[in-house]
Design a protein around this motif. Sequence first.
Motif, short mmCIF file in Angstrom:
data_model
loop_
_atom_site.label_atom_id
_atom_site.label_comp_id
_atom_site.label_asym_id
_atom_site.label_seq_id
_atom_site.Cartn_x
_atom_site.Cartn_y
_atom_site.Cartn_z
N ARG A 1 38.50 32.58 39.26
CA ARG A 1 38.79 32.52 40.70
C ARG A 1 40.28 32.51 41.01
NH1 ARG A 1 35.76 27.33 42.63
NH2 ARG A 1 36.77 27.90 44.59
N TRP A 2 41.10 32.69 40.00
CA TRP A 2 42.55 32.53 40.17
C TRP A 2 43.10 33.47 41.25
CZ3 TRP A 2 45.71 28.84 38.41
CH2 TRP A 2 47.10 29.05 38.48
N LYS A 3 42.67 34.72 41.21
CA LYS A 3 43.23 35.71 42.13
C LYS A 3 42.81 35.48 43.57
CE LYS A 3 43.76 39.30 38.63
NZ LYS A 3 43.31 40.63 38.16
N SER A 4 41.80 34.68 43.77
CA SER A 4 41.35 34.40 45.15
C SER A 4 42.01 33.15 45.73
CB SER A 4 39.82 34.24 45.18
OG SER A 4 39.42 33.12 44.41
N LEU A 5 42.80 32.43 44.90
CA LEU A 5 43.46 31.21 45.38
C LEU A 5 44.75 31.56 46.11
CD1 LEU A 5 43.14 28.85 42.26
CD2 LEU A 5 41.73 28.84 44.32
N CYS B 1 47.97 28.07 43.37
CA CYS B 1 48.24 28.56 42.00
C CYS B 1 49.48 27.87 41.43
CB CYS B 1 48.45 30.08 42.01
SG CYS B 1 46.98 31.03 42.40
N THR C 1 32.57 45.51 45.91
CA THR C 1 33.44 44.63 46.70
C THR C 1 33.01 43.17 46.61
OG1 THR C 1 33.82 46.46 48.24
CG2 THR C 1 34.41 44.28 49.02
N SER D 1 32.82 41.37 44.14
CA SER D 1 33.59 40.62 43.14
C SER D 1 34.86 40.05 43.76
CB SER D 1 33.96 41.51 41.96
OG SER D 1 34.86 40.84 41.10
N PRO D 2 35.14 38.75 43.55
CA PRO D 2 36.34 38.16 44.14
C PRO D 2 37.62 38.52 43.40
CG PRO D 2 35.20 36.53 42.81
CD PRO D 2 34.34 37.76 42.79
N ASN D 3 37.51 39.11 42.23
CA ASN D 3 38.68 39.36 41.40
C ASN D 3 39.35 40.70 41.67
OD1 ASN D 3 38.56 36.95 40.13
ND2 ASN D 3 37.41 37.67 38.37
N SER E 1 40.28 43.74 44.82
CA SER E 1 40.34 44.01 46.26
C SER E 1 39.67 45.33 46.57
CB SER E 1 41.80 44.05 46.70
OG SER E 1 42.46 45.13 46.07
N LYS F 1 34.80 39.19 36.93
CA LYS F 1 34.51 37.81 36.54
C LYS F 1 33.62 37.73 35.32
CE LYS F 1 31.50 34.14 38.19
NZ LYS F 1 30.75 33.62 39.32
#
Length: 1053
Positions: free
Chosen positions: A80-84, A89, A968, A970-972, A974, A1008
Amino acid sequence: MDKILNFNEPLDINCLDSVVRVLYDPKTTALDRQQAQKLLGQFQEHPDAWLRADSILEHSKETQAKFFALVILESLIKYRWKSLPREQCDGIKNYIVGLIIRLSSDAQTYARERVLLNKLDIIFVQILKQEWPHNWSSFIPEIVSSSKTNETLCENNMVILKTLSEEIFNFSEEQMTQAKIQSLKITFEREFSLINELCQYILENATKPSLIKSTLETLQRFLNWIPLHYIIEASSGVAQPSKLVQLLIFKYLPEPSFRTATLKCLAEIGSLNLSPQYDNFFVVIIDSFMIKIKQFKPDPKKIPEDYEDGDQGEHNFIQAVTIFLTSFFKSHLKLMENSRNIPYLTLAHELLVNISNVDELEIFKVCLEYWNFLSSNLYSDIGTYTSALMTSPPRLALYKSILSQVRIVLIEHMAKPEEVIVVEDESGNIVRELTKDTDSLTLYESMRSTLIFLTHLDSANTTEIMKNKLNLLVSGKEWSFAKLNTLCWAIGSISGAQSKSEEKSFLVNVIKDLLELCQVKKGKDNKAVVASDIMYIVGQYPRFLKDHWKFLKTVVNKLFEFMHEPHPGVQDMACDTFLKISKQCKRMFVIVQVEESQPFINELLTNLPVTIADLETNQIHIFYEAVGFMISSTPDPNLREKLITKFMELPNQSWVQIMSKASHNPETLYNLDVIRDILNLIKTNNRAATSLGNFYMSQISKIYLDLLNIYRAYSDYITKNPQIHTHTIGLRSRSVKKETLKLLETFIEKSQEQSMIYTNFIPPLLEAVLGDYKTNIPETRDPEVLSLMTVIITSLQQHVYPEVPKILEAVFETTLGMITKNFEDFPYHRINFFNLIRAINSHAFTVFYQLSSQQFKLLIDCVVWAFKHTERNISETGLHILKELIENVSKDQNVSNTFFKTYLVPLLNDILYILTDSFHKTGFPLQCDIMRMMFQVVENGMIKVPLSDQQQGSNSDYIKGVVADYLTASPNVSRPQIEAVVQRLFSLINVPNNDFKVAIRDFLIQLKEFQSSDNQELFSEERQAEKDETLKKAQAIPGMVRPNDIPEEMSDL
C-alpha cells in the motif's frame, strides 16, 4: 480481549500482550489459541492497524507482539506504500530509521535485540526499494557517514547494505520490473565509491571481530557486480589486486578466525570471467591462496580426517576451500594449464580429490559438479582434436592421474539407481525398498553423467578400476554389501560409453564373476544382493545383449530362477528387469538363433506355467506385458496369432471356466474370490494389450462380449443395491468395472483398425457404458468412462463423429452436476471431463453447433470454471480448451461474430482475473497466448460487428477500455500507467518475439499480488528452454541418455 479491535479508542497494549501470550503459550488450550489467532488476524486485516505499530513497538513487553507490529508494517510497505500520502511515507521511514539507530547504537542493546533488528533491517530495505533513489537520493552518503560514528551501528549498517545488495542483484528478477531493477543497479554502482571507502576503512582499522566479519560477509555480496576498478588496479599496464583485495589476501586470509569469510569473498572474485588482459591478477589470487593452503593443509590426504575430527569452523573452512577452488577453475582452467601454473593446478586438484572423500553430502555435490564440468570440458576437446601424432589431446595428459583418482572416488561413492529395490537397512538387513529417495536418484544421475564423460576420456582406466575392485570382492578380500552395490551401480551407469568391442570384453567378465559370486555366496541376504546387482547391470546393457544371444539367453534364464526366490524385492526386480530386456531385445526371442532348433519364445510359452508359479499377481501382470513385447515383434502374421493363442491360454482357460459357471448360475459372479479372479484376468489382459498393441485384436475378440456382459452384470448389481458401493463386494465390483474400462481404453488407443473398431466394437460398448453412467448415483459413476470416451474420440476421430452427440448427452450435464458444487469433490471426474471436452473441441468441434444456446453457455461456463480452478492440471486444461476454442471459432466468420460479441468481453475479464491473482501463475504462458489471440481478433479486424451495443468508437478502443477498467482496481498503479501498458500490449500483439509476455510480466510484478512472492512460474518458458537445450546436448553424447530411455523407434530391433 475483543477491545483490541476497537480502533476508536487508544490501543490497550497490555490487552494485546495478553492475547499474544495466549497464542504462543504452549500451555494454552486449543480453543483459546484459536480465539487469540482469530483476534490477531482481524486486527491485522484492519486498514488502520499500521497506525498502531509504533505504539506496540514502543510499549509492548512481548517480543512476539513487536514482531506482529512489524509484520503489519511490512505488509503496508509492500502493498500500500504508493497509495499513502508523502508525509505518512516520510513519517514511517523516519520512525524505522530512528528505531534502528536506537537499537544498534549500543553494544548491549544490539546483542539483546538482534533478532528484532534483523526484521527491522528487512523492513527498512523494503522501504529503500520503494524510496531510493528518487525520494531519498542521499541514502548512501547518510548510511556511510553514520557508520563512522559507532562500531555497533556500523555493523548493523553492513547488514542493511548486504540485504539491499541481495534484494537488487540476487532476488530482484521475480519481484521488480526490469526497468526498476536496472535503475537500482545503476544507482548502486554509481555510488559504490563511498561504500568501497567504508569497507576499506573498516578492514584497515577495525578491531571488533564481529564488525570485521559482518563487513566481509557484506563485501562478498558486492564482489560479483561492483565495477572492476574496485577489484583490479593496473600497475604499469599489469593487472594487480586493488587495495581492498590486497587486504583480503594478505591480512585476513592468514587469520584463522577470518579465513573462511575471506575465502568466500575470494571465491566471488575468482569466479569472474574476464578477458586475458586480467590473467596476471587471477594468477596472483591463486598463488596467494595456494601458498596459504600448503600451510593450513600440508598433507591433503588428511583432509577427510581433519573434517571428521574438526569443529564447525573447520567444516566451514573446508567447504569454503571447495567452493573457492571449483569456482576459480570453472572460470580460469585454461589459464592454469599454462606450464608455470601446472604445479599449483595439480596440487589444487589433489586437494579436491581428497575433499571429495569428506563424509559430507553437500561438499561432495560441489566437488561432483566440478568433476562433471572438468570431464565434459575435456570431452569437448576430443571432437575438435585432429592431430594424428598423439593418441589423446595434450590437455588430457595433464589430468590423467587426477581423473583416475576421481573415477575411484565416484565408483566408491556411487548413488543408488531407481531400478534397485533390494537395499540394506539401518540394521544391516537386506530388505525391499518401499519408497524412492528422490535426492539419491538426482545424485545418481549427476554421478552417472560424470562417469560417462570419464569413461569416454579413458575407457581402459575406468574398466580396469572396476575389474580390480570386483576381483577383490569375488576373492573375499574386501567383501561388503555396500562395496559390491556401489561398484555394480557404477558398472551399470556407464552403459553406452564404450565401443561394442570394449563393452563385450568388459561385460562378459563382469557377469561371469557375478554369476559365480551368486553361486558361491552363502546366505539369503548375500544371494539377494548379488542377484539384485546382476539384474541391475544386465538391464542397463541392451545393446550388448542384442549382439550376444547366448549371453542374453543365460541372463533371461537366470531371471527366471530369481522369479522363484522368495527374498523381498528379488522377484520384483527380476520381473522389472525381464520387462526392460524384453522391450529392448524383443526381436531376439522370436527368431531361430544359431545352434537353436526353435525360437526362444516357444520354449518360454511351454514353460510359462512353471515360470510364473511363485509370482504374485502384480508380478504376473508385468511378466505378461514383457512376453507381449516379444510376440509383437514376430513378422509372420500366422505365427504371431498362434503365439498369442498359446500366450493367453492360461488366462483364457480361467476366463472360460468362470463364464461357464456364471452362465449356469449368475450368482457365482458375486463371490468375492470370483470377483478377485476376474479382476486379475482383466489386468493381465490389459498388460498384454499394452505390449501387443494392434495385434491384441484377436485376443479381445474372444472375450469382448463376455467382458461387456460382466460390466453390465456388476453395473446392474450396484444400481439395484446402491448402499453396497462402500462395502467390500461393492468396491470390488466397481474395481472390475474400472479395469474393464481401462482395458477397453488400452485396446482402442493401441489399435490401428479404426473403421473396424467403430463398426464392430463401439455400438455395444456405448450401449453398455453410457446408460450406466447416466443413470447411476454420482458416487458410483466411474471417471474411467470419461477417460475412455476421450480416447474413443481422439483415436477414432471422423469415424466416431456420429456418436459424439450421444456421448455428450450422456455425460455433459450429468458430470457438471457432480463437479460444479465445489473444487474438491470428484477430482478424477473433473480432470477427465475437461480432457473429454478438449478432445471434442479438437477433433469434433462442429458437434458444439448442435448445442442449444443455453447448453453452449453452460459449456463456456464450465471452461471458465476449469481455468479458474486452483489445481494446476485442471486450470491448464481449461486454458487449452479456450485457446483451441478461439482458434476453431475464428475459422468461421458467421460463427465468430456471434461468439465474440457474446463471450469475448466476459472471457477477457475472466482471463484478466486469473492473470492478476496469485493462484494461477503456472498458467502464465497460456494466459498470455489467449490474451494475445483476443487482442488480435479485435485489432486485426476479424470481428465484423460491434462488441457492445453501448460502445462508442472501434472494437479496439472498446477492448482497451475494458482492460484498463479492470486493472484500475489495483492501488499500486495509476490509470495513466495502466493505459500506457495496454497501448504497449496492443502494439506487440503481432510481434513474433517474446516481448508481449515480458511486458505483461513486468506489469504483474508491479501489482500487489505479485510483489515479493514466488514468481518463478512467470519465467517457466525460459527455464524450459534451458532444459531442452541441455537435453539436446546430452543426446549427442554416447551413453548420456540411458539405454532404456531411448525411444523404441531409435533403438535397434
